[in-house]
Design a protein around this motif. Structure first.
Motif, PDB file in Angstrom:
ATOM      1  N   GLU A   1      29.339  10.775  74.855  1.00 27.88           N
ATOM      2  CA  GLU A   1      29.808  12.030  74.263  1.00 27.88           C
ATOM      3  C   GLU A   1      30.592  12.855  75.278  1.00 27.88           C
ATOM      4  O   GLU A   1      31.617  13.468  74.936  1.00 27.88           O
ATOM      5  N   ARG A   2      30.134  12.873  76.543  1.00 26.64           N
ATOM      6  CA  ARG A   2      30.864  13.585  77.587  1.00 26.64           C
ATOM      7  C   ARG A   2      32.264  13.014  77.765  1.00 26.64           C
ATOM      8  O   ARG A   2      33.239  13.745  77.940  1.00 26.64           O
ATOM      9  N   PHE A   3      32.364  11.699  77.736  1.00 17.50           N
ATOM     10  CA  PHE A   3      33.664  11.046  77.920  1.00 17.50           C
ATOM     11  C   PHE A   3      34.625  11.411  76.794  1.00 17.50           C
ATOM     12  O   PHE A   3      35.826  11.578  77.022  1.00 17.50           O
ATOM     13  N   TYR A   4      34.102  11.548  75.584  1.00 13.75           N
ATOM     14  CA  TYR A   4      34.949  11.936  74.457  1.00 13.75           C
ATOM     15  C   TYR A   4      35.544  13.323  74.704  1.00 13.75           C
ATOM     16  O   TYR A   4      36.740  13.555  74.467  1.00 13.75           O
TER      17      TYR A   4
ATOM     18  N   ILE B   1      36.104  14.769  77.573  1.00 14.20           N
ATOM     19  CA  ILE B   1      37.101  14.651  78.650  1.00 14.20           C
ATOM     20  C   ILE B   1      38.427  14.143  78.094  1.00 14.20           C
ATOM     21  O   ILE B   1      39.503  14.619  78.491  1.00 14.20           O
ATOM     22  N   ASP B   2      38.372  13.198  77.181  1.00 17.73           N
ATOM     23  CA  ASP B   2      39.597  12.677  76.574  1.00 17.73           C
ATOM     24  C   ASP B   2      40.338  13.757  75.800  1.00 17.73           C
ATOM     25  O   ASP B   2      41.579  13.781  75.765  1.00 17.73           O
ATOM     26  N   ARG B   3      39.610  14.677  75.182  1.00 15.81           N
ATOM     27  CA  ARG B   3      40.261  15.761  74.430  1.00 15.81           C
ATOM     28  C   ARG B   3      40.968  16.725  75.385  1.00 15.81           C
ATOM     29  O   ARG B   3      42.036  17.255  75.066  1.00 15.81           O
ATOM     30  N   ILE B   4      40.368  16.980  76.544  1.00 16.38           N
ATOM     31  CA  ILE B   4      41.028  17.813  77.556  1.00 16.38           C
ATOM     32  C   ILE B   4      42.307  17.133  78.034  1.00 16.38           C
ATOM     33  O   ILE B   4      43.361  17.761  78.168  1.00 16.38           O
ATOM     34  N   ALA B   5      42.219  15.821  78.281  1.00 20.51           N
ATOM     35  CA  ALA B   5      43.392  15.067  78.721  1.00 20.51           C
ATOM     36  C   ALA B   5      44.499  15.108  77.673  1.00 20.51           C
ATOM     37  O   ALA B   5      45.693  15.215  78.009  1.00 20.51           O
TER      38      ALA B   5
ATOM     39  N   PHE C   1      44.406  19.810  86.099  1.00 19.87           N
ATOM     40  CA  PHE C   1      44.229  19.083  84.839  1.00 19.87           C
ATOM     41  C   PHE C   1      42.785  18.702  84.533  1.00 19.87           C
ATOM     42  O   PHE C   1      42.522  17.985  83.568  1.00 19.87           O
ATOM     43  N   VAL C   2      41.826  19.183  85.318  1.00 15.24           N
ATOM     44  CA  VAL C   2      40.423  18.962  84.973  1.00 15.24           C
ATOM     45  C   VAL C   2      40.036  19.846  83.787  1.00 15.24           C
ATOM     46  O   VAL C   2      39.224  19.461  82.954  1.00 15.24           O
TER      47      VAL C   2
END
Length: 421
Positions: free
Chosen positions: A26-29, A31-35, A214-215
């Motif tokens: 879920e955390r990785f998802y 992060i992908d939205r921020i990217a 970009f974090v």
């Protein structure tokens, strides 16, 4: 074929990695939205400034009328919400960019103030906290600081008491450096800037943005900073920039920096871009996604190290403000074993063994694992740390999550092999 086993990772360590990855899905998802948001922001900066193939052609000599260089700087300024930017291969590293920004915007008799404690090791010599040839202290520029509280929060009372009529520039280090203090979110930086403006509105506020680009979906300029400074072989270079640094922010501050980087009377009009422009453009375009891969690696490192008994900073469930993960080993043996695993996982120089050495700019010996395509590039997988208690390893980078994952597993495997877990 089981490539992890072929590469020296036991079934036990593989399982640790699989369990960690499952916990972090879920955390990785998120992060992908921020990217995704940052990718669109950068794309818009490219399109708004009408980037063309002609902008990839470099210049030589003086570099007059270098439209590729000038457009790249406009792209950076747009993406970072700044009035102007200086993006140059002539800036050799992040410390150099900071030195240019500080010396360009202060004069003898001025004072630099840090409200977040002692700065990163290499900046100590720039300022003159540790005596060094050519430091700002030699030019009559003084330094003051307010330490963070024990819980990592700002000591507003100390900040208020130390800002005075000579305070010309406030420097805020976003990342933790070689310390165990928390990194600072853009929101927290904004709160600090607002407080400082309430005391002295005209003071110049600079944020050392290294490792933070970009974090999050905002950069410190958007919350009131006058300048942000960083290295191109970290986040914004996307793993492709071969050299360089940037300074972005208020136009007056950037013009001052350009004059200091080159020469009075010449400023930003000179500085040949040579043959690096394509890499700088493409690296910046890829930077949001590459940074997201590194953030995933940092969280994975925190999670797996916590589960085998080590302290990680930030903790695996904390929000991220930069790409750095530090792990407390407590012994030099643990620090070195983990770094050796990171080196073993490198695509370049994997057969070398990192050893502690007297690295320029540091008080203590430093061990550094960095098998990178670009020498010293810390957006690529790397790990380093000073040999001093509590023996913290500072892990960062990874152009892909899967490479970062393997590097972490290799470090963990070394710990098991040496009976340090």
């Amino acid at each position: 074929m089981d490539w992890y086993q072929k590469l020296g990772i036991s079934e036990k360590v593989q399982k640790l990695g699989e369990e960690s990855e499952a916990r972090l899905r879920e955390r990785f998802y998120k992060i992908d939205r921020i990217a995704e948001e940052n990718q669109l922001k950068v794309l818009n900066a490219f399109q708004t400034n009408k980037v063309s193939t002609e902008h990839f052609c470099g210049t030589t000599g003086y570099g007059y009328n270098d439209s590729g260089r000038d457009t790249l700087e406009a792209v950076y300024a747009a993406a970072f919400d700044a009035e102007a930017a200086l993006v140059r291969p002539q800036i050799t590293c992040g410390t150099h960019a900071l030195a240019v920004a500080l010396s360009a915007n202060t004069r003898p008799g001025d004072e630099i103030f840090s409200p977040v404690g002692r700065p990163y090791d290499t900046l100590e010599e720039v300022i003159g906290i540790r005596p060094s040839r050519g430091s700002l202290a030699e030019y009559g520029i003084t330094y003051a600081q307010a330490d963070l509280k024990a819980d990592g929060s700002f000591d507003y009372e100390a900040i208020r008491s130390r800002i005075n009529e000579r305070t010309k520039l406030v420097t805020i280090q976003r990342s933790r450096g070689y310390a165990s203090r928390p990194s600072l979110s853009v929101e927290k930086i904004g709160e600090l800037i607002s407080f400082i403006r309430g005391i002295k509105p005209e003071v110049i506020i600079m944020v050392d943005n290294c490792y933070g680009e970009f974090v999050e979906t905002k950069e410190p300029i958007s919350v009131g900073a006058d300048m942000i400074v960083g290295s191109l072989i970290k986040n914004p270079g996307g793993g492709l920039a071969p050299i360089g640094g940037y300074i972005a922010g208020k136009k007056e501050c950037i013009e001052n920096a350009a004059v200091r980087l080159t020469s009075p009377g010449l400023g930003r009009e000179v500085g040949a871009s040579l043959d690096v422009l394509r890499s700088l453009y493409q690296g910046f375009f890829l930077a949001p996604v590459v940074t997201a891969q590194a953030v995933k690696g940092a969280i994975f490192a925190a999670d797996i190290m916590e589960h085998i008994g080590f302290k990680a900073y930030p903790a695996s469930d904390e929000e991220r403000c930069d790409i750095i993960e530090s792990v407390e080993f407590g012994t030099a043996e643990g620090l070195c074993a983990f770094c050796e695993g990171i080196q073993q996982a490198a695509p370049v120089d994997s057969f070398l063994k990192p050893v502690p050495w007297d690295m320029p700019g540091y008080d203590d010996q430093v061990i550094m694992a960095a098998g990178a395509f670009i020498a010293g590039s810390s957006i690529e997988l790397s790990c380093d740390g000073p040999l001093r208690e509590p023996f913290l390893a500072f892990f960062q980078g990874g152009l892909t999550f899967w490479h970062a994952k393997y590097g972490i597993l290799a470090g963990v495997q070394n710990l098991y092999n040496a009976s340090l877990v």
